[in-house]
Design a protein around this motif. Structure first.
Motif, PDB file in Angstrom:
ATOM      1  N   SER A  75       0.791  -1.171   0.091  1.00  0.00           N
ATOM      2  CA  SER A  75      -0.058   0.225  -0.074  1.00  0.00           C
ATOM      3  C   SER A  75       0.859   1.253  -0.293  1.00  0.00           C
ATOM      4  N   TRP A  76       0.790   2.300  -0.923  1.00  0.00           N
ATOM      5  CA  TRP A  76       1.420   3.430  -1.057  1.00  0.00           C
ATOM      6  C   TRP A  76       0.694   4.534  -0.477  1.00  0.00           C
ATOM      7  N   ASP A  77      -0.565   4.392   0.035  1.00  0.00           N
ATOM      8  CA  ASP A  77      -1.465   5.115   0.489  1.00  0.00           C
ATOM      9  C   ASP A  77      -0.861   5.475   2.034  1.00  0.00           C
ATOM     10  N   ILE A  78      -0.442   6.618   2.243  1.00  0.00           N
ATOM     11  CA  ILE A  78      -0.123   7.139   3.494  1.00  0.00           C
ATOM     12  C   ILE A  78      -1.147   7.040   4.713  1.00  0.00           C
ATOM     13  N   GLY A  79      -1.145   6.244   5.562  1.00  0.00           N
ATOM     14  CA  GLY A  79      -1.946   5.689   6.415  1.00  0.00           C
ATOM     15  C   GLY A  79      -2.362   4.344   6.076  1.00  0.00           C
ATOM     16  N   GLY A  80      -2.237   3.751   5.053  1.00  0.00           N
ATOM     17  CA  GLY A  80      -2.362   2.381   4.394  1.00  0.00           C
ATOM     18  C   GLY A  80      -3.473   1.594   5.104  1.00  0.00           C
ATOM     19  N   PRO A  81      -3.241   0.132   4.746  1.00  0.00           N
ATOM     20  CA  PRO A  81      -4.195  -0.638   5.232  1.00  0.00           C
ATOM     21  C   PRO A  81      -4.077  -1.133   6.820  1.00  0.00           C
ATOM     22  N   ALA A  82      -3.037  -0.724   7.573  1.00  0.00           N
ATOM     23  CA  ALA A  82      -3.045  -0.964   8.989  1.00  0.00           C
ATOM     24  C   ALA A  82      -4.179  -0.226   9.656  1.00  0.00           C
ATOM     25  N   PRO A  83      -4.629  -1.369  10.419  1.00  0.00           N
ATOM     26  CA  PRO A  83      -5.990  -0.462  11.275  1.00  0.00           C
ATOM     27  C   PRO A  83      -5.369   0.225  12.245  1.00  0.00           C
ATOM     28  N   GLU A  84      -5.893   1.210  12.713  1.00  0.00           N
ATOM     29  CA  GLU A  84      -5.739   2.057  13.792  1.00  0.00           C
ATOM     30  C   GLU A  84      -6.084   1.425  15.008  1.00  0.00           C
ATOM     31  N   GLY A  85      -5.016   1.448  16.020  1.00  0.00           N
ATOM     32  CA  GLY A  85      -5.316   0.802  17.128  1.00  0.00           C
ATOM     33  C   GLY A  85      -4.451  -0.314  17.339  1.00  0.00           C
ATOM     34  N   ILE A  88      -0.836  -3.154  22.308  1.00  0.00           N
ATOM     35  CA  ILE A  88       0.389  -2.893  23.078  1.00  0.00           C
ATOM     36  C   ILE A  88       0.240  -1.109  23.413  1.00  0.00           C
ATOM     37  N   VAL A  89       0.150  -0.539  22.457  1.00  0.00           N
ATOM     38  CA  VAL A  89       0.599   0.957  22.569  1.00  0.00           C
ATOM     39  C   VAL A  89      -0.946   1.494  22.396  1.00  0.00           C
ATOM     40  N   GLY A  90      -1.489   2.238  23.167  1.00  0.00           N
ATOM     41  CA  GLY A  90      -2.921   3.099  22.970  1.00  0.00           C
ATOM     42  C   GLY A  90      -2.757   4.180  21.944  1.00  0.00           C
ATOM     43  N   GLY A  91      -1.712   4.679  21.308  1.00  0.00           N
ATOM     44  CA  GLY A  91      -1.590   5.637  20.493  1.00  0.00           C
ATOM     45  C   GLY A  91      -1.621   5.220  19.129  1.00  0.00           C
ATOM     46  N   GLY A  92      -1.984   4.083  18.824  1.00  0.00           N
ATOM     47  CA  GLY A  92      -2.216   3.240  17.441  1.00  0.00           C
ATOM     48  C   GLY A  92      -0.962   2.743  17.105  1.00  0.00           C
ATOM     49  N   GLN A  93      -1.096   2.122  15.897  1.00  0.00           N
ATOM     50  CA  GLN A  93      -0.172   1.030  15.224  1.00  0.00           C
ATOM     51  C   GLN A  93       0.908   1.998  14.726  1.00  0.00           C
ATOM     52  N   ARG A  94       0.797   3.314  14.204  1.00  0.00           N
ATOM     53  CA  ARG A  94       1.653   4.186  13.777  1.00  0.00           C
ATOM     54  C   ARG A  94       2.703   4.723  14.869  1.00  0.00           C
ATOM     55  N   THR A  95       1.933   4.834  16.007  1.00  0.00           N
ATOM     56  CA  THR A  95       3.008   5.208  17.346  1.00  0.00           C
ATOM     57  C   THR A  95       3.698   3.872  17.585  1.00  0.00           C
TER      58      THR A  95
END
Length: 185
Positions: A75-85, A88-95
């Protein structure tokens, strides 16, 4: 079928790698001093942790992933297919992606700080290699559909951001610990 997976397997690999890296630190200490020896061993351990938590299926062995369920590309979409949250870390997968790479960036700086001239070249090269490691993980996630992970350029961006932030922290730690002044016995 991918025969292993789950958080228990990830934690076991992290512990085994930690034990091996502790032995590495003990072996390096007489030659490099305690700050550099722990930094080198910690850097190697951080790479093993990153590999374990990104290349082992999170929810146990997923079995067979049908061809039609497999992604054709990253995925080249910034924010991509990864689900938020993420659990382990409450700030989301990006964090989480940034947090996972931050120790590697900090330990890279500390490992090279003993040799300041080398560090000026080694740290930027090391950050570039961490970026390549992240891209390699994403490519592996794409190629091995059976590990039930998604390839996403956003993960690489987040990982490199974490490594750069970690390098900044490493510079502050190096200035406080001054490994270049440590005398060896």
């Amino acid at each position: 079928m991918f025969p292993v997976g789950g958080v228990g397997v990830m934690l076991a690999l992290v512990l085994v790698a930690g034990a091996g890296c502790a032995l590495l630190a003990v072996a390096l200490r007489p030659r490099l001093g305690w700050v550099t020896a722990l930094s080198v061993a910690g850097f190697v351990w951080s790479l093993a942790v990153i590999g374990s938590i990104t290349l082992i299926p999170a929810n146990g062995a997923p079995g067979i992933v049908p061809a039609e369920g497999r992604l054709a590309g990253c995925s080249w979409d910034i924010g991509g297919p990864a689900p938020e949250g993420f659990w382990i870390v409450g700030g989301g997968q990006r964090t989480l992606n940034a947090v996972v790479f931050a120790p590697a960036g900090a330990l890279l700086v500390l490992a090279l700080a003993r040799w300041p001239r080398l560090a000026w070249v080694g740290v930027p090269v090391g950050i570039a290699l961490l970026a390549a490691y992240s891209a390699g993980i994403e490519a592996t996630q794409l190629a091995l559909a059976r590990i039930d992970r998604a390839c996403d350029v956003t993960d690489v961006i987040d990982n490199v951001t974490g490594a750069v932030i970690g390098a900044g922290v490493g510079i502050l730690l190096a200035l406080a610990l001054r490994p270049w002044r440590q005398r060896l016995r």
